[in-house]
Write a protein that holds these residues in place. Structure first.
Motif, PDB file in Angstrom:
ATOM      1  N   THR A 162       0.832  -1.209   0.000  1.00  0.00           N
ATOM      2  CA  THR A 162       0.000   0.000   0.000  1.00  0.00           C
ATOM      3  C   THR A 162       0.861   1.250   0.000  1.00  0.00           C
ATOM      4  O   THR A 162       0.629   2.181  -0.781  1.00  0.00           O
ATOM      5  CB  THR A 162      -0.923   0.009   1.229  1.00  0.00           C
ATOM      6  N   ASN A 163       1.860   1.279   0.874  1.00  0.00           N
ATOM      7  CA  ASN A 163       2.726   2.447   0.951  1.00  0.00           C
ATOM      8  C   ASN A 163       3.526   2.633  -0.332  1.00  0.00           C
ATOM      9  O   ASN A 163       3.719   3.757  -0.808  1.00  0.00           O
ATOM     10  CB  ASN A 163       3.665   2.327   2.146  1.00  0.00           C
ATOM     11  N   LEU A 164       4.014   1.536  -0.899  1.00  0.00           N
ATOM     12  CA  LEU A 164       4.758   1.623  -2.157  1.00  0.00           C
ATOM     13  C   LEU A 164       3.870   2.169  -3.271  1.00  0.00           C
ATOM     14  O   LEU A 164       4.340   2.904  -4.141  1.00  0.00           O
ATOM     15  CB  LEU A 164       5.302   0.247  -2.547  1.00  0.00           C
ATOM     16  N   SER A 165       2.586   1.822  -3.235  1.00  0.00           N
ATOM     17  CA  SER A 165       1.676   2.327  -4.268  1.00  0.00           C
ATOM     18  C   SER A 165       1.514   3.836  -4.172  1.00  0.00           C
ATOM     19  O   SER A 165       1.348   4.517  -5.191  1.00  0.00           O
ATOM     20  CB  SER A 165       0.308   1.642  -4.152  1.00  0.00           C
ATOM     21  N   TYR A 166       1.574   4.383  -2.951  1.00  0.00           N
ATOM     22  CA  TYR A 166       1.465   5.838  -2.802  1.00  0.00           C
ATOM     23  C   TYR A 166       2.704   6.542  -3.377  1.00  0.00           C
ATOM     24  O   TYR A 166       2.609   7.658  -3.889  1.00  0.00           O
ATOM     25  CB  TYR A 166       1.284   6.213  -1.336  1.00  0.00           C
ATOM     26  N   LEU A 167       3.851   5.886  -3.299  1.00  0.00           N
ATOM     27  CA  LEU A 167       5.063   6.480  -3.873  1.00  0.00           C
ATOM     28  C   LEU A 167       4.959   6.613  -5.380  1.00  0.00           C
ATOM     29  O   LEU A 167       5.638   7.458  -5.979  1.00  0.00           O
ATOM     30  CB  LEU A 167       6.294   5.628  -3.521  1.00  0.00           C
ATOM     31  N   ARG A 168       4.126   5.793  -6.018  1.00  0.00           N
ATOM     32  CA  ARG A 168       3.991   5.837  -7.475  1.00  0.00           C
ATOM     33  C   ARG A 168       3.257   7.089  -7.950  1.00  0.00           C
ATOM     34  O   ARG A 168       3.210   7.351  -9.149  1.00  0.00           O
ATOM     35  CB  ARG A 168       3.264   4.593  -7.997  1.00  0.00           C
ATOM     36  N   TYR A 169       2.692   7.848  -7.021  1.00  0.00           N
ATOM     37  CA  TYR A 169       2.048   9.105  -7.400  1.00  0.00           C
ATOM     38  C   TYR A 169       3.075  10.206  -7.645  1.00  0.00           C
ATOM     39  O   TYR A 169       2.722  11.322  -7.997  1.00  0.00           O
ATOM     40  CB  TYR A 169       1.064   9.551  -6.318  1.00  0.00           C
ATOM     41  N   GLY A 170       4.326   9.922  -7.423  1.00  0.00           N
ATOM     42  CA  GLY A 170       5.394  10.884  -7.674  1.00  0.00           C
ATOM     43  C   GLY A 170       6.605  10.166  -8.225  1.00  0.00           C
ATOM     44  O   GLY A 170       6.513   9.054  -8.733  1.00  0.00           O
ATOM     45  N   VAL A 171       7.745  10.804  -8.128  1.00  0.00           N
ATOM     46  CA  VAL A 171       9.015  10.206  -8.532  1.00  0.00           C
ATOM     47  C   VAL A 171       9.742   9.774  -7.258  1.00  0.00           C
ATOM     48  O   VAL A 171       9.998  10.592  -6.376  1.00  0.00           O
ATOM     49  CB  VAL A 171       9.891  11.211  -9.308  1.00  0.00           C
ATOM     50  N   SER A 172      10.048   8.495  -7.152  1.00  0.00           N
ATOM     51  CA  SER A 172      10.745   7.988  -5.973  1.00  0.00           C
ATOM     52  C   SER A 172      12.242   7.896  -6.257  1.00  0.00           C
ATOM     53  O   SER A 172      12.661   7.467  -7.335  1.00  0.00           O
ATOM     54  CB  SER A 172      10.195   6.626  -5.559  1.00  0.00           C
ATOM     55  N   ILE A 173      13.039   8.302  -5.276  1.00  0.00           N
ATOM     56  CA  ILE A 173      14.497   8.380  -5.429  1.00  0.00           C
ATOM     57  C   ILE A 173      15.155   7.682  -4.249  1.00  0.00           C
ATOM     58  O   ILE A 173      14.923   8.057  -3.091  1.00  0.00           O
ATOM     59  CB  ILE A 173      14.969   9.851  -5.491  1.00  0.00           C
ATOM     60  N   TRP A 174      15.957   6.680  -4.536  1.00  0.00           N
ATOM     61  CA  TRP A 174      16.689   5.976  -3.482  1.00  0.00           C
ATOM     62  C   TRP A 174      18.001   6.700  -3.217  1.00  0.00           C
ATOM     63  O   TRP A 174      18.856   6.789  -4.096  1.00  0.00           O
ATOM     64  CB  TRP A 174      16.954   4.530  -3.899  1.00  0.00           C
ATOM     65  N   VAL A 175      18.136   7.216  -2.019  1.00  0.00           N
ATOM     66  CA  VAL A 175      19.382   7.860  -1.588  1.00  0.00           C
ATOM     67  C   VAL A 175      20.246   6.752  -0.968  1.00  0.00           C
ATOM     68  O   VAL A 175      20.053   6.369   0.183  1.00  0.00           O
ATOM     69  CB  VAL A 175      19.112   8.990  -0.570  1.00  0.00           C
ATOM     70  N   ASP A 176      21.176   6.242  -1.756  1.00  0.00           N
ATOM     71  CA  ASP A 176      21.964   5.071  -1.384  1.00  0.00           C
ATOM     72  C   ASP A 176      23.266   5.499  -0.701  1.00  0.00           C
ATOM     73  O   ASP A 176      24.160   6.055  -1.338  1.00  0.00           O
ATOM     74  CB  ASP A 176      22.268   4.242  -2.636  1.00  0.00           C
ATOM     75  N   VAL A 177      23.342   5.252   0.600  1.00  0.00           N
ATOM     76  CA  VAL A 177      24.492   5.643   1.407  1.00  0.00           C
ATOM     77  C   VAL A 177      25.087   4.390   2.056  1.00  0.00           C
ATOM     78  O   VAL A 177      24.345   3.581   2.610  1.00  0.00           O
ATOM     79  CB  VAL A 177      24.081   6.663   2.494  1.00  0.00           C
ATOM     80  N   PRO A 178      26.409   4.189   1.998  1.00  0.00           N
ATOM     81  CA  PRO A 178      27.026   2.994   2.584  1.00  0.00           C
ATOM     82  C   PRO A 178      26.748   2.879   4.079  1.00  0.00           C
ATOM     83  O   PRO A 178      26.647   3.874   4.797  1.00  0.00           O
ATOM     84  CB  PRO A 178      28.528   3.199   2.326  1.00  0.00           C
ATOM     85  N   LEU A 179      26.643   1.641   4.549  1.00  0.00           N
ATOM     86  CA  LEU A 179      26.313   1.405   5.947  1.00  0.00           C
ATOM     87  C   LEU A 179      27.396   1.892   6.899  1.00  0.00           C
ATOM     88  O   LEU A 179      27.087   2.366   8.000  1.00  0.00           O
ATOM     89  CB  LEU A 179      26.038  -0.088   6.180  1.00  0.00           C
ATOM     90  N   ASP A 180      28.668   1.780   6.503  1.00  0.00           N
ATOM     91  CA  ASP A 180      29.719   2.247   7.415  1.00  0.00           C
ATOM     92  C   ASP A 180      29.676   3.763   7.571  1.00  0.00           C
ATOM     93  O   ASP A 180      29.984   4.302   8.635  1.00  0.00           O
ATOM     94  CB  ASP A 180      31.101   1.779   6.949  1.00  0.00           C
ATOM     95  N   TYR A 181      29.262   4.457   6.515  1.00  0.00           N
ATOM     96  CA  TYR A 181      29.072   5.910   6.597  1.00  0.00           C
ATOM     97  C   TYR A 181      27.960   6.226   7.601  1.00  0.00           C
ATOM     98  O   TYR A 181      28.087   7.126   8.438  1.00  0.00           O
ATOM     99  CB  TYR A 181      28.719   6.436   5.203  1.00  0.00           C
ATOM    100  N   LEU A 182      26.860   5.460   7.523  1.00  0.00           N
ATOM    101  CA  LEU A 182      25.742   5.656   8.448  1.00  0.00           C
ATOM    102  C   LEU A 182      26.148   5.324   9.881  1.00  0.00           C
ATOM    103  O   LEU A 182      25.749   6.012  10.821  1.00  0.00           O
ATOM    104  CB  LEU A 182      24.565   4.773   8.031  1.00  0.00           C
ATOM    105  N   ALA A 183      26.947   4.262  10.030  1.00  0.00           N
ATOM    106  CA  ALA A 183      27.373   3.851  11.375  1.00  0.00           C
ATOM    107  C   ALA A 183      28.229   4.922  12.027  1.00  0.00           C
ATOM    108  O   ALA A 183      28.071   5.223  13.215  1.00  0.00           O
ATOM    109  CB  ALA A 183      28.137   2.528  11.291  1.00  0.00           C
TER     110      ALA A 183
END
Length: 295
Positions: A180-201
Motif C-alpha cells: 500500500t505504501n509503495l503504491s502511494y510512492l507511485r504518485y510521484g518520482v521515488s528516489i533511493w538515496v543510497d548511502v554505505p552502511l559504514d558511513y551511516l554507522a
C-alpha cells in the motif's frame, strides 16, 4: 491507530494545500511534458519511471577572453543546481519527489536542497508522525506499544502527501514496507538515496553516543553493534528501496568527483546528481510519448 492521531496527521499533512505554491521565476520556458503521473489536487494518477542517473560533470566551464584565449572559471555549485532545476521543473509539472533510503543527515539535507531549488515544499514523514503524536519521545512510545498503529500512521501520512503536488518528501522506513505504501510512492518520482552502511554507522556513533546501543566502552565493539543493527534493517528494506524510479549513490558521486573520503561529498553534490537523474527520466518520458503518437 487512534482516531485523534489520524485526524492530527491529516490536518498537518494537508496544511500546505491551503497555501499558495511558490511559483519559480523561470525564463525561456520549455513546452510542458504531459506526465501520466503529474499530480493534480483532484484525481492524481500513478506513474512509473525507469531510468538511471547520469554522471556529474566537473563544475568548470570555458569562457572566451578578450583576445580569443580561454580560461577556466569555476561555476558555483549552487548556480549549477539552480540552472538544472530550471530545466527540470517545467517538465515535472508539479510532480512530487519521494526520497527513500536509510535515514541520515545526507538524505535530509538533500531533500531540503531539492525543495529549495525546485521551489517545492519540504516534508519529513517521520517528523509529521512525531508532531502528531506529541513529540519524539511520544512517537517512540507509540511505536513500541502499538506497532500496527504506528504503521497505520505511516500509511496515513503517505496517503495525504501523495494527494498533493510540488512536495519533496523524506520518507521513513515504513514507506517501503508494504504494498500500500509503495503504491502511494507511485504518485510521484521515488528516489533511493543510497548511502554505505559504514558511513551511516559513523554518523550514528557521533550523534547517538549516549544511546543504549552504544553501552559498551570499546569503540570497535560499538561500531560492530551499530553495523549489525543497520545491516539487519537494510536487509529488511533493500527490496523496497530498489523499486525506486532512480538512485543517487554516495559512492558513485564520490568516485565521479575523485573523492576517496566520502565525507568530502556534499549534499549539493548529491542534489546535482539527483536533478540530472530526474532530467533523464523526463527525457525518457517525452520520447515514449512521442513514439506513441500516431503519424
Amino acid at each position: 491507530m487512534p482516531f485523534g492521531l489520524a485526524m492530527e496527521i491529516r490536518l498537518r499533512a494537508t496544511a500546505a494545500a491551503a497555501m499558495p505554491f511558490p511559483l519559480p521565476a523561470l525564463r525561456n520556458h520549455a513546452r510542458p511534458c504531459s506526465f501520466t503521473g503529474a499530480l493534480s489536487h483532484s484525481q492524481p494518477k500513478p506513474v512509473a519511471f525507469h531510468a538511471r542517473t547520469g554522471a556529474i560533470r566537473s563544475p568548470n566551464s570555458e569562457v572566451p577572453r578578450a583576445h580569443g584565449a580561454k580560461m577556466s572559471v569555476a561555476v558555483p555549485e549552487s548556480l549549477l543546481i539552480k540552472r538544472t532545476a530550471v530545466e527540470v521543473v517545467d517538465d515535472l509539472r508539479g510532480t512530487s519527489l519521494f526520497l527513500v533510503g536509510m535515514n541520515c543527515t545526507m538524505k535530509t539535507d538533500l531533500g531540503k536542497i531539492l525543495a529549495d531549488s525546485l521551489r517545492y515544499y519540504y516534508f519529513d514523514s517521520d517528523s509529521l508522525i512525531q508532531q502528531a503524536a506529541g513529540g519524539t519521545s511520544a512517537a517512540k512510545t507509540f511505536r513500541e506499544e502499538d506497532e500496527k498503529g504506528f504503521q497505520s500512521a505511516e500509511t496515513e501520512v503517505l496517503k495525504q502527501l501523495s494527494a498533493m503536488g510540488r512536495l519533496v518528501v523524506c520518507a521513513g522506513d515504513g514507506a517501503v514496507q508494504s504494498a500500500t505504501n509503495l503504491s502511494y510512492l507511485r504518485y510521484g518520482v521515488s528516489i533511493w538515496v543510497d548511502v554505505p552502511l559504514d558511513y551511516l554507522a559513523n554518523e550514528f556513533m557521533v550523534s547517538e553516543a549516549s544511546s543504549s546501543i552504544m553501552s559498551t566502552t570499546q569503540e570497535t565493539d560499538q561500531f560492530t553493534k551499530v553495523m549489525n543493527v543497520l545491516l539487519r534493517q537494510y536487509n529488511k528494506l533493500k527490496e523496497g528501496f530498489a523499486i525506486a524510479d532512480t538512485t543517487v549513490s554516495l559512492l558513485k558521486v564520490a568516485s565521479q568527483l575523485g573523492h576517496e573520503d566520502l565525507t568530502a561529498v556534499t549534499a549539493e553534490d548529491m542534489a546535482l546528481e539527483t536533478l540530472k537523474g530526474i532530467q533523464k527520466l523526463t527525457r525518457v518520458k517525452k520520447m515514449m510519448e512521442e513514439a506513441g503518437r500516431p503519424f
